[in-house]
Write an enzyme that holds these catalytic residues in place. Structure first.
Site, short mmCIF file in Angstrom:
data_model
loop_
_atom_site.label_atom_id
_atom_site.label_comp_id
_atom_site.label_asym_id
_atom_site.label_seq_id
_atom_site.Cartn_x
_atom_site.Cartn_y
_atom_site.Cartn_z
N GLY A 59 43.29 45.85 57.57
CA GLY A 59 42.30 46.06 56.50
C GLY A 59 41.07 46.77 57.01
O GLY A 59 39.98 46.62 56.44
N SER A 109 38.85 32.45 51.51
CA SER A 109 37.90 32.83 50.46
C SER A 109 37.39 31.62 49.67
O SER A 109 38.14 30.67 49.42
CB SER A 109 38.61 33.79 49.50
OG SER A 109 37.91 33.91 48.29
N GLU A 136 37.19 31.63 46.67
CA GLU A 136 38.05 31.55 45.48
C GLU A 136 39.02 30.37 45.56
O GLU A 136 39.54 29.91 44.56
CB GLU A 136 38.85 32.84 45.31
CG GLU A 136 38.15 33.94 44.56
CD GLU A 136 37.99 33.65 43.07
OE1 GLU A 136 38.98 33.35 42.40
OE2 GLU A 136 36.85 33.71 42.59
N TYR A 160 45.34 35.18 43.03
CA TYR A 160 44.70 35.53 44.30
C TYR A 160 44.25 34.27 45.03
O TYR A 160 44.51 34.10 46.23
CB TYR A 160 43.49 36.45 44.02
CG TYR A 160 42.59 36.64 45.24
CD1 TYR A 160 42.91 37.55 46.23
CD2 TYR A 160 41.41 35.89 45.39
CE1 TYR A 160 42.09 37.72 47.35
CE2 TYR A 160 40.58 36.06 46.49
CZ TYR A 160 40.93 36.97 47.47
OH TYR A 160 40.13 37.12 48.58
P1 NAP Z 1 38.95 45.29 50.52
O1 NAP Z 1 37.76 46.20 50.59
O2 NAP Z 1 39.71 45.20 49.24
O3 NAP Z 1 39.96 45.74 51.70
C1 NAP Z 1 41.27 45.30 51.73
C2 NAP Z 1 42.00 45.99 52.87
O4 NAP Z 1 43.36 45.54 52.91
C3 NAP Z 1 42.07 47.53 52.75
O5 NAP Z 1 41.88 48.09 54.02
C4 NAP Z 1 43.50 47.76 52.29
O6 NAP Z 1 44.01 49.03 52.65
C5 NAP Z 1 44.21 46.68 53.07
N1 NAP Z 1 45.56 46.36 52.57
C6 NAP Z 1 45.90 46.02 51.30
N2 NAP Z 1 47.22 45.78 51.24
C7 NAP Z 1 47.73 45.97 52.48
C8 NAP Z 1 49.02 45.89 53.05
N3 NAP Z 1 50.10 45.60 52.31
N4 NAP Z 1 49.18 46.12 54.37
C9 NAP Z 1 48.10 46.47 55.13
N5 NAP Z 1 46.84 46.60 54.65
C10 NAP Z 1 46.67 46.34 53.33
O7 NAP Z 1 38.55 43.80 50.91
P2 NAP Z 1 37.22 43.25 51.66
O8 NAP Z 1 36.18 42.97 50.64
O9 NAP Z 1 36.92 44.11 52.82
O10 NAP Z 1 37.73 41.80 52.14
C11 NAP Z 1 38.37 41.64 53.40
C12 NAP Z 1 39.19 40.37 53.38
O11 NAP Z 1 38.34 39.25 53.13
C13 NAP Z 1 40.26 40.30 52.30
O12 NAP Z 1 41.35 39.55 52.80
C14 NAP Z 1 39.59 39.53 51.17
O13 NAP Z 1 40.57 38.91 50.35
C15 NAP Z 1 38.78 38.55 51.97
N6 NAP Z 1 37.55 38.04 51.34
C16 NAP Z 1 36.64 38.91 50.87
C17 NAP Z 1 35.44 38.44 50.34
C18 NAP Z 1 34.37 39.37 49.82
O14 NAP Z 1 33.47 38.89 49.12
N7 NAP Z 1 34.41 40.65 50.17
C19 NAP Z 1 35.20 37.05 50.33
C20 NAP Z 1 36.16 36.19 50.86
C21 NAP Z 1 37.33 36.69 51.38
P3 NAP Z 1 43.82 50.34 51.70
O15 NAP Z 1 42.48 50.92 52.06
O16 NAP Z 1 44.97 51.19 52.11
O17 NAP Z 1 43.88 49.88 50.28
O1 F7E Z 2 33.55 39.07 40.17
C1 F7E Z 2 32.19 38.34 36.78
C2 F7E Z 2 33.60 37.86 37.05
O2 F7E Z 2 35.19 40.82 40.81
C3 F7E Z 2 32.45 38.20 40.29
C4 F7E Z 2 36.52 39.26 45.97
O3 F7E Z 2 35.95 39.85 47.12
O4 F7E Z 2 34.88 37.51 45.97
C5 F7E Z 2 35.43 38.55 45.18
O5 F7E Z 2 36.03 38.02 44.00
C6 F7E Z 2 32.14 37.54 38.96
C7 F7E Z 2 33.36 36.95 38.24
O6 F7E Z 2 34.37 39.14 42.53
C8 F7E Z 2 32.53 41.65 35.35
O7 F7E Z 2 34.14 37.21 35.92
C9 F7E Z 2 31.50 39.81 34.86
O8 F7E Z 2 33.06 35.66 37.77
O9 F7E Z 2 32.86 40.91 41.78
P1 F7E Z 2 34.00 40.09 41.32
P2 F7E Z 2 35.21 37.78 42.65
O10 F7E Z 2 36.20 37.66 41.57
O11 F7E Z 2 34.23 36.68 42.84
C10 F7E Z 2 35.81 36.51 46.40
C11 F7E Z 2 35.07 35.51 47.26
C12 F7E Z 2 37.02 37.07 47.04
O12 F7E Z 2 37.61 36.47 47.93
C13 F7E Z 2 37.61 38.29 46.40
O13 F7E Z 2 38.48 38.98 47.30
O14 F7E Z 2 31.63 38.54 38.07
N1 F7E Z 2 32.15 39.60 36.02
N2 F7E Z 2 31.70 41.06 34.42
C14 F7E Z 2 32.80 40.72 36.37
N3 F7E Z 2 33.58 41.03 37.42
C15 F7E Z 2 34.10 42.28 37.50
N4 F7E Z 2 34.85 42.62 38.57
N5 F7E Z 2 33.86 43.21 36.51
C16 F7E Z 2 33.09 42.95 35.41
O15 F7E Z 2 32.90 43.80 34.54
#
Ligand code: NAP
Ligand code: F7E
Length: 322
Positions: free
Chosen positions: A8, A123, A125, A147
């Site tokens: 990733g 996460s 989530e 998810y």
């Molecule tokens: P992101 O921007 O969506 O990046 C996801 C990465 O996974 C991308 O590099 C994507 O590659 C790669 N990927 C997807 N499917 C794959 C596969 N089949 N094989 C290999 N690589 C694959 O996510 P992020 O926000 O950086 O988050 C990083 C990790 O932390 C994720 O596991 C996410 O679920 C977790 N997480 C995120 C948050 C947050 O708030 N950001 C919070 C808690 C946990 P491509 O570029 O090719 O699509």
């Molecule tokens: O939504 C509300 C929506 O899509 C946040 C991922 O990184 O964090 C992320 O997941 C909130 C939700 O993030 C819109 O209903 C309102 O309650 O930015 P989000 P997420 O679903 O919290 C967790 C920790 C991860 O692990 C995940 O990978 O915002 N919301 N209006 C909306 N959300 C989106 N996307 N778009 C709207 O228009």
């Protein structure tokens, strides 16, 4: 020179983690999946300093190959299908990558080099319909999306490999973290990009879903440091990482629009299209363990984060106009 492998690396967190590890003298190997167009936008500036290798969490032998070839000291499993709404449209794919993909990578580590230290991107989530507020390492899980369910599997399989095979495997239970590199579909970036487009005269409304949803939002650059810290401990343990403060989507809109002198109420339209079949209403971290044991402290506040994202999108969208 220690070697780290990041799955990733082309994602938001992967790009910040690669920068962080390079600054600390690591050799960084990034696993990227094959696609018909290049998705290296976030790591363009790092391409001369990291080694990119093809592999996919769907494909066991590609994972074994990369571990065999580079024998990394640390593996950071950041790859996932990470967008929550997509997990209702593609639940099986989400399970394959975000859940079973973790087992495939753990198997590669166990079979080839069990001394590797392993980080799993868990996460907030997973807490979903939260049983208590705030949420700590001891709070039970009740995921509310495919998810979240997949992440619970990934979390427990990492714990299980630690307990079954004595692997150094840890899960970081990270709350929402954002940045100018966040994908455009996530709500923070959707808002910062929307504000920039409205301010520059390219749009006149922003359609959003549930404005009352609350999240604990921090800066991604701060959170990758916690990932690394978790792999430097004597004993592998899981940690909750977040700020410990919550804001609603409505407050986020207010903060972003008022930064450019606009009133969000004049532009934001609530659209049922963006409501979710099941919502996570109130997530807020109790990061006490990470603060006490890792010494982790976030540096960027919610307001600074929102302003940073709006500034960045204003610059980017302005350039597109030239
Ligand atoms: P992101 O921007 O969506 O990046 C996801 C990465 O996974 C991308 O590099 C994507 O590659 C790669 N990927 C997807 N499917 C794959 C596969 N089949 N094989 C290999 N690589 C694959 O996510 P992020 O926000 O950086 O988050 C990083 C990790 O932390 C994720 O596991 C996410 O679920 C977790 N997480 C995120 C948050 C947050 O708030 N950001 C919070 C808690 C946990 P491509 O570029 O090719 O699509
Ligand atoms: O939504 C509300 C929506 O899509 C946040 C991922 O990184 O964090 C992320 O997941 C909130 C939700 O993030 C819109 O209903 C309102 O309650 O930015 P989000 P997420 O679903 O919290 C967790 C920790 C991860 O692990 C995940 O990978 O915002 N919301 N209006 C909306 N959300 C989106 N996307 N778009 C709207 O228009």
């Amino acid at each position: 020179m220690p070697t780290a492998m990041i799955t990733g690396i082309t994602g938001q967190d992967g790009s910040y983690l690669a920068e962080f590890l390079l600054e600390r003298g690591y050799e960084v190997i990034g696993m990227v999946r094959r696609s018909s167009t290049v998705t290296f936008e976030r790591i363009q500036h790092l391409q001369d300093n990291v080694t990119l290798i093809q592999g996919d969490l769907h494909d066991q032998s590609s994972l074994v190959d990369v571990i065999e070839r580079f024998r990394p000291d640390e593996v950071y499993n950041l790859a996932a299908q990470s967008f929550v709404p997509t997990s209702w449209n593609q639940p099986v794919l989400t399970g394959e990558v975000t859940a079973l993909g973790v087992t495939r990578l753990l198997e590669a580590v166990r079979l080839v080099n069990p001394d590797t230290r392993f980080y799993q991107a868990s996460s907030s989530e997973m807490f979903g319909k939260a049983k208590e507020v705030p949420q700590s390492e001891l709070t039970p899980f009740h995921p509310r999306s495919p998810y979240g369910v997949a992440k619970v599997y990934g979390h427990w399989i990492a714990v299980n490999y630690r307990e079954s095979y004595n692997l150094y495997a840890v899960s970081g239970i990270l709350f929402n973290h954002e940045s100018p590199r966040r994908g455009l579909e996530f709500v923070t970036r959707k808002i910062s990009n929307g504000v920039a487009r409205i301010k520059l005269g390219l749009a006149n409304e922003l359609r959003l879903g549930n404005l009352e949803a609350q999240r604990d939002w921090g800066f991604a650059g701060d959170y990758v440091e916690a990932m690394w810290m978790m792999l430097q401990q004597d004993q592998p343990q899981d940690y909750v990482v977040g700020i410990g403060k919550t804001h609603s989507v409505r407050q986020l809109c207010d903060c972003a629009f008022s930064y450019v002198g606009l009133d969000y109420q004049d532009y934001v339209v609530q659209d049922p299209l963006f409501y979710r079949p099941a919502e996570v209403d109130l997530l807020i971290a109790d990061p006490a363990k990470a603060q006490a044991e890792l010494g982790w402290k976030p540096k960027i506040s919610f307001e600074e984060l929102v302003h940073m994202m709006v500034e960045s999108d204003l610059k980017r969208v302005s350039k597109e106009l030239i």
